[in-house]
Motif scaffolding. Structure first.
Motif, PDB file in Angstrom:
ATOM      1  N   ALA A  17      25.561  19.184  24.831  1.00  0.00           N
ATOM      2  CA  ALA A  17      26.063  18.697  23.553  1.00  0.00           C
ATOM      3  C   ALA A  17      26.169  19.881  22.608  1.00  0.00           C
ATOM      4  CB  ALA A  17      25.137  17.643  22.961  1.00  0.00           C
ATOM      5  N   VAL A  18      27.359  20.124  22.123  1.00  0.00           N
ATOM      6  CA  VAL A  18      27.582  21.176  21.135  1.00  0.00           C
ATOM      7  C   VAL A  18      27.593  20.478  19.784  1.00  0.00           C
ATOM      8  CG1 VAL A  18      29.132  22.983  20.327  1.00  0.00           C
ATOM      9  CG2 VAL A  18      28.914  22.533  22.779  1.00  0.00           C
ATOM     10  N   THR A  19      26.572  20.730  18.990  1.00  0.00           N
ATOM     11  CA  THR A  19      26.434  19.997  17.733  1.00  0.00           C
ATOM     12  C   THR A  19      27.041  20.723  16.547  1.00  0.00           C
ATOM     13  OG1 THR A  19      24.227  20.889  17.462  1.00  0.00           O
ATOM     14  CG2 THR A  19      24.403  18.732  18.483  1.00  0.00           C
ATOM     15  N   TYR A  20      27.337  21.986  16.686  1.00  0.00           N
ATOM     16  CA  TYR A  20      28.042  22.705  15.632  1.00  0.00           C
ATOM     17  C   TYR A  20      29.361  23.171  16.203  1.00  0.00           C
ATOM     18  CZ  TYR A  20      29.850  26.396  12.780  1.00  0.00           C
ATOM     19  OH  TYR A  20      30.701  27.161  12.033  1.00  0.00           O
ATOM     20  N   LEU A  21      30.423  22.772  15.572  1.00  0.00           N
ATOM     21  CA  LEU A  21      31.738  23.231  15.994  1.00  0.00           C
ATOM     22  C   LEU A  21      32.353  24.058  14.882  1.00  0.00           C
ATOM     23  CD1 LEU A  21      33.254  20.026  17.601  1.00  0.00           C
ATOM     24  CD2 LEU A  21      32.319  22.018  18.740  1.00  0.00           C
ATOM     25  N   PRO A  22      32.833  25.231  15.219  1.00  0.00           N
ATOM     26  CA  PRO A  22      33.574  25.993  14.215  1.00  0.00           C
ATOM     27  C   PRO A  22      34.867  25.267  13.897  1.00  0.00           C
ATOM     28  CG  PRO A  22      33.578  27.120  16.343  1.00  0.00           C
ATOM     29  CD  PRO A  22      32.726  25.915  16.495  1.00  0.00           C
ATOM     30  N   PRO A  23      35.549  25.675  12.843  1.00  0.00           N
ATOM     31  CA  PRO A  23      36.833  25.046  12.512  1.00  0.00           C
ATOM     32  C   PRO A  23      37.779  25.073  13.717  1.00  0.00           C
ATOM     33  CG  PRO A  23      36.160  26.542  10.772  1.00  0.00           C
ATOM     34  CD  PRO A  23      35.193  26.737  11.914  1.00  0.00           C
ATOM     35  N   PRO A  24      38.645  24.072  13.838  1.00  0.00           N
ATOM     36  CA  PRO A  24      39.553  23.989  14.990  1.00  0.00           C
ATOM     37  C   PRO A  24      40.353  25.265  15.249  1.00  0.00           C
ATOM     38  CG  PRO A  24      39.641  21.959  13.751  1.00  0.00           C
ATOM     39  CD  PRO A  24      38.794  22.918  12.952  1.00  0.00           C
ATOM     40  N   ALA A  25      40.771  25.930  14.214  1.00  0.00           N
ATOM     41  CA  ALA A  25      41.535  27.172  14.407  1.00  0.00           C
ATOM     42  C   ALA A  25      40.673  28.238  15.078  1.00  0.00           C
ATOM     43  CB  ALA A  25      42.072  27.675  13.076  1.00  0.00           C
ATOM     44  N   ASP A  26      39.376  28.270  14.776  1.00  0.00           N
ATOM     45  CA  ASP A  26      38.473  29.239  15.401  1.00  0.00           C
ATOM     46  C   ASP A  26      38.224  28.897  16.869  1.00  0.00           C
ATOM     47  OD1 ASP A  26      38.373  30.460  12.938  1.00  0.00           O
ATOM     48  OD2 ASP A  26      36.319  29.835  12.491  1.00  0.00           O
ATOM     49  N   VAL A  27      38.093  27.609  17.174  1.00  0.00           N
ATOM     50  CA  VAL A  27      37.930  27.187  18.566  1.00  0.00           C
ATOM     51  C   VAL A  27      39.163  27.596  19.363  1.00  0.00           C
ATOM     52  CG1 VAL A  27      37.680  25.203  20.125  1.00  0.00           C
ATOM     53  CG2 VAL A  27      36.393  25.273  17.978  1.00  0.00           C
ATOM     54  N   ALA A  28      40.339  27.375  18.790  1.00  0.00           N
ATOM     55  CA  ALA A  28      41.586  27.754  19.457  1.00  0.00           C
ATOM     56  C   ALA A  28      41.652  29.265  19.667  1.00  0.00           C
ATOM     57  CB  ALA A  28      42.780  27.269  18.643  1.00  0.00           C
ATOM     58  N   THR A  37      47.498  23.147  20.716  1.00  0.00           N
ATOM     59  CA  THR A  37      47.272  23.147  22.162  1.00  0.00           C
ATOM     60  C   THR A  37      45.808  22.891  22.471  1.00  0.00           C
ATOM     61  OG1 THR A  37      49.135  24.628  22.548  1.00  0.00           O
ATOM     62  CG2 THR A  37      47.450  24.531  24.266  1.00  0.00           C
ATOM     63  N   CYS A  38      44.919  23.500  21.712  1.00  0.00           N
ATOM     64  CA  CYS A  38      43.489  23.297  21.923  1.00  0.00           C
ATOM     65  C   CYS A  38      43.125  21.820  21.757  1.00  0.00           C
ATOM     66  CB  CYS A  38      42.704  24.158  20.940  1.00  0.00           C
ATOM     67  SG  CYS A  38      40.928  24.087  21.177  1.00  0.00           S
ATOM     68  N   THR A  39      43.622  21.192  20.719  1.00  0.00           N
ATOM     69  CA  THR A  39      43.356  19.772  20.481  1.00  0.00           C
ATOM     70  C   THR A  39      43.889  18.921  21.615  1.00  0.00           C
ATOM     71  OG1 THR A  39      43.384  20.112  18.095  1.00  0.00           O
ATOM     72  CG2 THR A  39      43.746  17.862  18.878  1.00  0.00           C
ATOM     73  N   LYS A  40      45.097  19.225  22.090  1.00  0.00           N
ATOM     74  CA  LYS A  40      45.695  18.470  23.190  1.00  0.00           C
ATOM     75  C   LYS A  40      44.861  18.608  24.462  1.00  0.00           C
ATOM     76  CE  LYS A  40      50.013  18.106  25.802  1.00  0.00           C
ATOM     77  NZ  LYS A  40      49.481  18.322  27.134  1.00  0.00           N
ATOM     78  N   VAL A  41      44.425  19.818  24.765  1.00  0.00           N
ATOM     79  CA  VAL A  41      43.638  20.055  25.978  1.00  0.00           C
ATOM     80  C   VAL A  41      42.285  19.346  25.883  1.00  0.00           C
ATOM     81  CG1 VAL A  41      42.433  21.831  27.319  1.00  0.00           C
ATOM     82  CG2 VAL A  41      44.794  22.196  26.611  1.00  0.00           C
ATOM     83  N   LEU A  42      41.626  19.433  24.728  1.00  0.00           N
ATOM     84  CA  LEU A  42      40.342  18.738  24.567  1.00  0.00           C
ATOM     85  C   LEU A  42      40.506  17.228  24.746  1.00  0.00           C
ATOM     86  CD1 LEU A  42      38.752  20.682  21.578  1.00  0.00           C
ATOM     87  CD2 LEU A  42      38.025  20.723  23.972  1.00  0.00           C
ATOM     88  N   ARG A  43      41.559  16.663  24.181  1.00  0.00           N
ATOM     89  CA  ARG A  43      41.800  15.222  24.346  1.00  0.00           C
ATOM     90  C   ARG A  43      42.093  14.880  25.802  1.00  0.00           C
ATOM     91  NH1 ARG A  43      45.418  14.399  18.999  1.00  0.00           N
ATOM     92  NH2 ARG A  43      43.692  14.315  17.522  1.00  0.00           N
ATOM     93  N   ASP A  44      42.837  15.745  26.476  1.00  0.00           N
ATOM     94  CA  ASP A  44      43.131  15.516  27.894  1.00  0.00           C
ATOM     95  C   ASP A  44      41.844  15.548  28.713  1.00  0.00           C
ATOM     96  OD1 ASP A  44      45.039  15.167  30.079  1.00  0.00           O
ATOM     97  OD2 ASP A  44      44.539  17.231  30.630  1.00  0.00           O
ATOM     98  N   TYR A  45      40.985  16.527  28.447  1.00  0.00           N
ATOM     99  CA  TYR A  45      39.694  16.593  29.144  1.00  0.00           C
ATOM    100  C   TYR A  45      38.860  15.347  28.856  1.00  0.00           C
ATOM    101  CZ  TYR A  45      40.398  21.582  30.296  1.00  0.00           C
ATOM    102  OH  TYR A  45      40.851  22.778  30.782  1.00  0.00           O
TER     103      TYR A  45
END
Length: 71
Positions: A17-28, A37-45
């Motif tokens: 469980a990753v309880t701290y997530l950086p902003p979506p742009a940083d994850v990407a 693309t990052c959001t799409k891939v995470l949703r697909d997973y």
């Protein structure tokens, strides 16, 4: 990205469980892709049962399958 998740994760057994997530742009940026693309891939997973997404939290349900899917 799975290496980053391993470093930031807590949990036991086969789930992280990753309880701290950086902003979506940083994850990407960590993944070397766009935010969209990052959001799409995470949703697909998530749709394939590899992850569970919740506000501010990602739970990796199957780390080995996630590593295989990520290449």
């Amino acid at each position: 990205m799975t290496r980053e998740a391993e470093r930031a994760a807590s949990g036991s057994g086969s789930r992280w469980a990753v309880t701290y997530l950086p902003p979506p742009a940083d994850v990407a940026a960590l993944a070397g892709t766009s935010r969209e693309t990052c959001t799409k891939v995470l949703r697909d997973y998530a749709d394939h049962g590899l992850l569970r997404l919740a506000r501010g939290r990602i739970t990796v349900l199957d780390p080995e399958r996630l590593k295989d899917a990520a290449g």
